[in-house]
Design a protein around this motif. Sequence first.
Motif, mmCIF file in Angstrom:
data_model
loop_
_atom_site.group_PDB
_atom_site.id
_atom_site.type_symbol
_atom_site.label_atom_id
_atom_site.label_comp_id
_atom_site.label_asym_id
_atom_site.label_seq_id
_atom_site.Cartn_x
_atom_site.Cartn_y
_atom_site.Cartn_z
ATOM 1 N N ASP A 593 23.927 -5.619 -21.311
ATOM 2 C CA ASP A 593 24.559 -7.066 -21.369
ATOM 3 C C ASP A 593 23.469 -7.963 -20.373
ATOM 4 O OD1 ASP A 593 26.577 -6.302 -22.961
ATOM 5 O OD2 ASP A 593 28.139 -6.239 -21.192
ATOM 6 N N LEU A 594 22.945 -7.154 -19.215
ATOM 7 C CA LEU A 594 22.308 -8.055 -18.443
ATOM 8 C C LEU A 594 20.857 -8.657 -18.987
ATOM 9 C CD1 LEU A 594 22.666 -9.474 -15.614
ATOM 10 C CD2 LEU A 594 21.351 -7.312 -14.670
ATOM 11 N N LEU A 595 20.581 -7.428 -19.685
ATOM 12 C CA LEU A 595 19.205 -7.713 -20.565
ATOM 13 C C LEU A 595 19.436 -8.499 -21.640
ATOM 14 C CD1 LEU A 595 16.491 -6.473 -21.147
ATOM 15 C CD2 LEU A 595 17.157 -4.889 -22.492
ATOM 16 N N ASN A 596 20.298 -8.600 -22.491
ATOM 17 C CA ASN A 596 20.611 -9.451 -23.221
ATOM 18 C C ASN A 596 20.891 -10.993 -22.807
ATOM 19 O OD1 ASN A 596 20.387 -7.755 -25.370
ATOM 20 N ND2 ASN A 596 22.593 -7.419 -25.252
ATOM 21 N N THR A 597 21.233 -11.130 -21.708
ATOM 22 C CA THR A 597 21.308 -12.455 -20.795
ATOM 23 C C THR A 597 19.922 -13.134 -20.736
ATOM 24 O OG1 THR A 597 23.527 -11.978 -20.531
ATOM 25 C CG2 THR A 597 22.251 -13.930 -19.156
ATOM 26 N N ALA A 598 19.219 -12.024 -20.027
ATOM 27 C CA ALA A 598 17.751 -12.534 -19.575
ATOM 28 C C ALA A 598 16.921 -12.814 -20.851
ATOM 29 C CB ALA A 598 17.276 -11.181 -18.708
ATOM 30 N N THR A 599 17.260 -12.069 -21.937
ATOM 31 C CA THR A 599 16.450 -12.469 -23.208
ATOM 32 C C THR A 599 16.724 -13.856 -23.596
ATOM 33 O OG1 THR A 599 16.516 -10.186 -23.738
ATOM 34 C CG2 THR A 599 16.009 -11.617 -25.488
ATOM 35 N N GLU A 600 18.235 -14.019 -23.731
ATOM 36 C CA GLU A 600 18.554 -15.554 -24.047
ATOM 37 C C GLU A 600 17.989 -16.427 -23.209
ATOM 38 O OE1 GLU A 600 22.933 -17.727 -24.871
ATOM 39 O OE2 GLU A 600 22.897 -15.424 -24.433
ATOM 40 N N LEU A 601 17.615 -16.233 -22.102
ATOM 41 C CA LEU A 601 17.359 -17.449 -20.876
ATOM 42 C C LEU A 601 15.844 -17.217 -21.265
ATOM 43 C CD1 LEU A 601 19.072 -16.418 -17.728
ATOM 44 C CD2 LEU A 601 19.414 -18.424 -19.098
ATOM 45 N N MET A 602 15.181 -16.219 -21.579
ATOM 46 C CA MET A 602 13.521 -16.296 -22.043
ATOM 47 C C MET A 602 13.502 -17.036 -23.042
ATOM 48 S SD MET A 602 11.111 -13.140 -22.287
ATOM 49 C CE MET A 602 11.760 -12.480 -23.738
ATOM 50 N N LEU A 603 14.242 -16.985 -24.090
ATOM 51 C CA LEU A 603 14.017 -17.974 -25.563
ATOM 52 C C LEU A 603 14.417 -19.133 -25.194
ATOM 53 C CD1 LEU A 603 15.794 -15.342 -27.776
ATOM 54 C CD2 LEU A 603 13.313 -15.792 -27.479
ATOM 55 N N ALA A 604 15.274 -19.668 -24.106
ATOM 56 C CA ALA A 604 15.542 -21.063 -24.043
ATOM 57 C C ALA A 604 14.448 -21.519 -23.053
ATOM 58 C CB ALA A 604 16.737 -21.065 -23.220
ATOM 59 N N ILE A 605 13.940 -20.963 -21.919
ATOM 60 C CA ILE A 605 13.231 -21.466 -20.961
ATOM 61 C C ILE A 605 11.695 -21.466 -21.436
ATOM 62 C CG2 ILE A 605 12.354 -21.149 -18.430
ATOM 63 C CD1 ILE A 605 15.364 -20.703 -17.635
ATOM 64 N N GLY A 606 11.332 -20.321 -21.906
ATOM 65 C CA GLY A 606 10.007 -19.894 -22.289
ATOM 66 C C GLY A 606 9.140 -18.834 -21.578
ATOM 67 N N SER A 607 7.905 -18.783 -21.785
ATOM 68 C CA SER A 607 7.040 -17.921 -20.970
ATOM 69 C C SER A 607 6.283 -18.609 -20.025
ATOM 70 C CB SER A 607 6.358 -16.891 -21.854
ATOM 71 O OG SER A 607 7.530 -16.111 -22.358
ATOM 72 N N GLU A 608 6.531 -19.815 -19.520
ATOM 73 C CA GLU A 608 5.664 -20.636 -18.677
ATOM 74 C C GLU A 608 5.733 -19.980 -17.356
ATOM 75 O OE1 GLU A 608 5.224 -25.052 -16.788
ATOM 76 O OE2 GLU A 608 6.706 -24.653 -18.503
ATOM 77 N N GLU A 609 4.749 -19.971 -16.583
ATOM 78 C CA GLU A 609 4.704 -19.517 -15.206
ATOM 79 C C GLU A 609 4.994 -20.713 -14.335
ATOM 80 O OE1 GLU A 609 1.476 -17.752 -12.073
ATOM 81 O OE2 GLU A 609 1.338 -16.778 -13.825
ATOM 82 N N TYR A 610 5.793 -20.616 -13.436
ATOM 83 C CA TYR A 610 6.216 -21.542 -12.478
ATOM 84 C C TYR A 610 5.466 -21.522 -11.203
ATOM 85 C CZ TYR A 610 9.769 -23.414 -15.732
ATOM 86 O OH TYR A 610 10.116 -23.959 -16.925
ATOM 87 N N HIS A 611 4.791 -22.464 -10.371
ATOM 88 C CA HIS A 611 4.359 -22.151 -9.019
ATOM 89 C C HIS A 611 5.442 -22.694 -8.134
ATOM 90 C CE1 HIS A 611 2.235 -23.841 -5.712
ATOM 91 N NE2 HIS A 611 1.409 -22.736 -5.768
ATOM 92 N N ASP A 612 6.386 -23.273 -8.560
ATOM 93 C CA ASP A 612 7.641 -23.703 -7.852
ATOM 94 C C ASP A 612 8.866 -23.051 -8.166
ATOM 95 O OD1 ASP A 612 9.577 -24.723 -6.108
ATOM 96 O OD2 ASP A 612 8.754 -26.647 -6.305
ATOM 97 N N PHE A 613 9.352 -22.015 -7.449
ATOM 98 C CA PHE A 613 10.646 -21.164 -7.881
ATOM 99 C C PHE A 613 11.943 -22.077 -7.668
ATOM 100 C CE2 PHE A 613 14.474 -19.188 -6.254
ATOM 101 C CZ PHE A 613 14.425 -18.089 -7.431
ATOM 102 N N ASN A 614 11.781 -23.056 -6.951
ATOM 103 C CA ASN A 614 13.214 -23.951 -6.882
ATOM 104 C C ASN A 614 13.420 -24.766 -8.155
ATOM 105 O OD1 ASN A 614 13.328 -23.567 -3.870
ATOM 106 N ND2 ASN A 614 11.291 -24.693 -3.815
ATOM 107 N N VAL A 615 12.246 -25.177 -8.852
ATOM 108 C CA VAL A 615 12.338 -25.914 -10.351
ATOM 109 C C VAL A 615 12.854 -24.722 -11.227
ATOM 110 C CG1 VAL A 615 11.048 -26.909 -12.060
ATOM 111 C CG2 VAL A 615 10.528 -27.331 -9.470
ATOM 112 N N PHE A 616 12.068 -23.572 -11.127
ATOM 113 C CA PHE A 616 12.649 -22.548 -12.205
ATOM 114 C C PHE A 616 14.087 -22.265 -11.889
ATOM 115 C CE2 PHE A 616 12.900 -17.814 -13.100
ATOM 116 C CZ PHE A 616 12.555 -17.754 -14.270
ATOM 117 N N ARG A 617 14.626 -22.064 -10.813
ATOM 118 C CA ARG A 617 15.910 -21.679 -10.191
ATOM 119 C C ARG A 617 16.947 -22.791 -10.871
ATOM 120 N NH1 ARG A 617 17.252 -20.350 -4.605
ATOM 121 N NH2 ARG A 617 16.369 -22.732 -4.275
ATOM 122 N N GLU A 618 16.641 -24.016 -10.817
ATOM 123 C CA GLU A 618 17.292 -24.973 -11.444
ATOM 124 C C GLU A 618 17.484 -25.061 -12.954
ATOM 125 O OE1 GLU A 618 15.910 -28.870 -9.994
ATOM 126 O OE2 GLU A 618 16.401 -28.438 -7.802
#
Length: 782
Positions: A593-618
Amino acid sequence: MNTAVHNKLVSFIWSIADDCLRDVYVRGKYRDVILPMVVLRRLDALLEPTKDAVMEELAFQRDEAQFTEWDESGLRQASGYVFYNTSEWTLQRLHDTATNSQQILQANFEDYLNGFSTNVKEIIEKFKLKSQVRHMANKDVLLNVLEKFTSPYINLTPFEKADPDGRKLPPLSNLGMGYVFEELIRKFNEENNEEAGEHFTPREVIDLMTHVIFEPVKDNLPPVITIYDPACGSGGMLTESQNFIKDEEGEIRATGDVHLFGKEINDETYAICKSDMMIKGNNPENIRVGSTLSTDEFAGMNFNFMLSNPPYGKSWASEQKYIKDGKDIIDPRFQIKLKDYWGTDKDEDATPRSSDGQLLFLMEMVNKMKPLSQSPTGSRIASVHNGSSLFTGDAGGGESNIRRYLIENDWLEAIIQLPNNMFYNTGITTYIWVLSNNKAPHRQGKVQLIDAGQLYRKLRKNLGNKNCEFSPEHIREIVNVYEQMQAVELEGDEGIASKVFDNADFGYYKVTIERPKRLRAQFSAERIAELRFDKALREPMEWAFDQFGEEVYTHLEQHEKAILDYAEKQELNLNAKQAKALVSKDTWQKGLDLLNTATELMLAIGSEEYHDFNVFREQVEAELKARKIKLSATEKKAILNAVTWYDASAEKVEKGITKLTGEKLEKLLEYLGCEESQLADFGYYATGKKGEYLEYETESDLRDTENVPLKDNIYDYFQREVKPHVAEAWISLDAIKIGYEISFNKYFYRHKSLRSLEEVSHDILALEAESDGLIREILTLA
């Protein structure tokens, strides 16, 4: 007592072992017979003059009063001692009426032993004397031993006698008998070096302790003196203390009564100590048997003086259940309160690591100090320890807290370092701790360290590990330095050194230095794949998934045995709970279930690399909210941890906003000794809004600690020693701990110059020449 008489008695008794026990006992077991027989003969000699009175009292109680049980008070009054014997026998009568039958003698001897009062019977039992009597009878030596101990040529009685040749045999006082007994113990301990240091402290060390404890108050001794040793062994410290202050020829002569108290865990040693108390006329009931740490035998009692050489390097794990319930201290002897950095009283741990309980004995003695409200003289303590008591344990740990408790209460007067190889069964450095709850005015707030490690004379013959000793002159020199309480520099390689410190010199703040967490973040299939497996069961779950694929979700029960067998073969040491979780559908489904949730988030947010974790967390939070996905804090943290990594060039990770205003802010600034503009050095970064401060997450891998002397200001130290090197660091206020340690090496270190290259080269060439000569000689012989 007369030294010649003393030596003659010791030599005679010592010779009994070789004359009678050779081939019957191995040499190390001679003491099992000699010591209890010495005790028995002395008690027997003390009772001889009143034997008839005891038998008359016994007849009265049996015939006239018709008592069903003996009236012990009447029998003690008749004997004149706290013990008595109701049998018809004495040792002399046993010898005089003996026949060639060892069995009859054995039966009479046992009847004699059974006639003693309960307190003596306990000693006989602890000595296992009856089994020794049977063994000697079976080996046909019992009569020979009895003959030696009742010989008319030695006098073990307190009365003057004459030998068969008419020569006077001087009486042996209780004090003299104590000296004889202790000398025998010492000699037997020397014969058995493995036990020597366990039960016997060298006489000169005890002598030094008694001088240090009693001399400073010799003109102000209480009218009734109590002395206690919580690890009394054979009672040497107790009796030597009594001898020191009651010796008619000594410098100190206490006019009042002296009462000795002690506790010993070893049965035989306890029997020796208790019998020694009887021999010297002390109350044997004040000596108890058992573990001092497990049971507070003298609860509610306080003592004027305490001396001890507790066991060090010895585990107290078996006694923990009597002292602690989990993390809670249940024995009030070891409950202490200490102030934290903010000045608030807190219950603190006062128990050392389970592998070494020596400091617990010191806490036991501190617990037994007389409050000044009860006794204006208070209490004085001398206790022998090894080096671990000085510095083992970090700030906030049990050992450090005990040192802090003693020093901050201003009870520690001095510590004296002894030479190596001073004790029989160890060559390590040892120390005498001197404590008092009634320090002289010039000692208040101070601790004196005395290095007497280079002050000794060599023995002509080693006694186990012991190869040196103090002379009386050495003891006097140490006591003088202690009493004068002044700094003394060591001259050359021999002599004594002394330094005086403020109590605070041994304390320090353990300060945790934090640095901000800086994270990069990126979703990828590889990173989130690890969410399929429970972190604690990763290895066996990975193997199972590789072997059985999706069947772990559909037919897990079919592979349960194979999975558990793999874990056992790989020696993963899973406990019952982990093994159950490994083959539980819920565990596997939770990961999926946790893997499926993470996969869903990846599809929504994409594979862009974030230099600012605060923005990524938001963004992650926004997507979870939009999809109405509810995750626990642990599950959310697992996903974020899987897709982030530390990067020193990334932005700092924000923790949240803290409000500091009014009295709270003023108190904080007062304690820290800094201005409001400097709060960033303590992890509070001004946001621009009044009273609001931003805090950052900490990076545990970059966390460091600094030990700041108590006399130093934490903020000044930080600015001086840390800030110039790590500008973004700050002090963690929640993690400041106070510790104490005492380092003799640091305070008394003396630099020794290395030998010159010329000297070393000369020695090497000389050794080469010597070895070449030996080789040539060997070849010539060949």
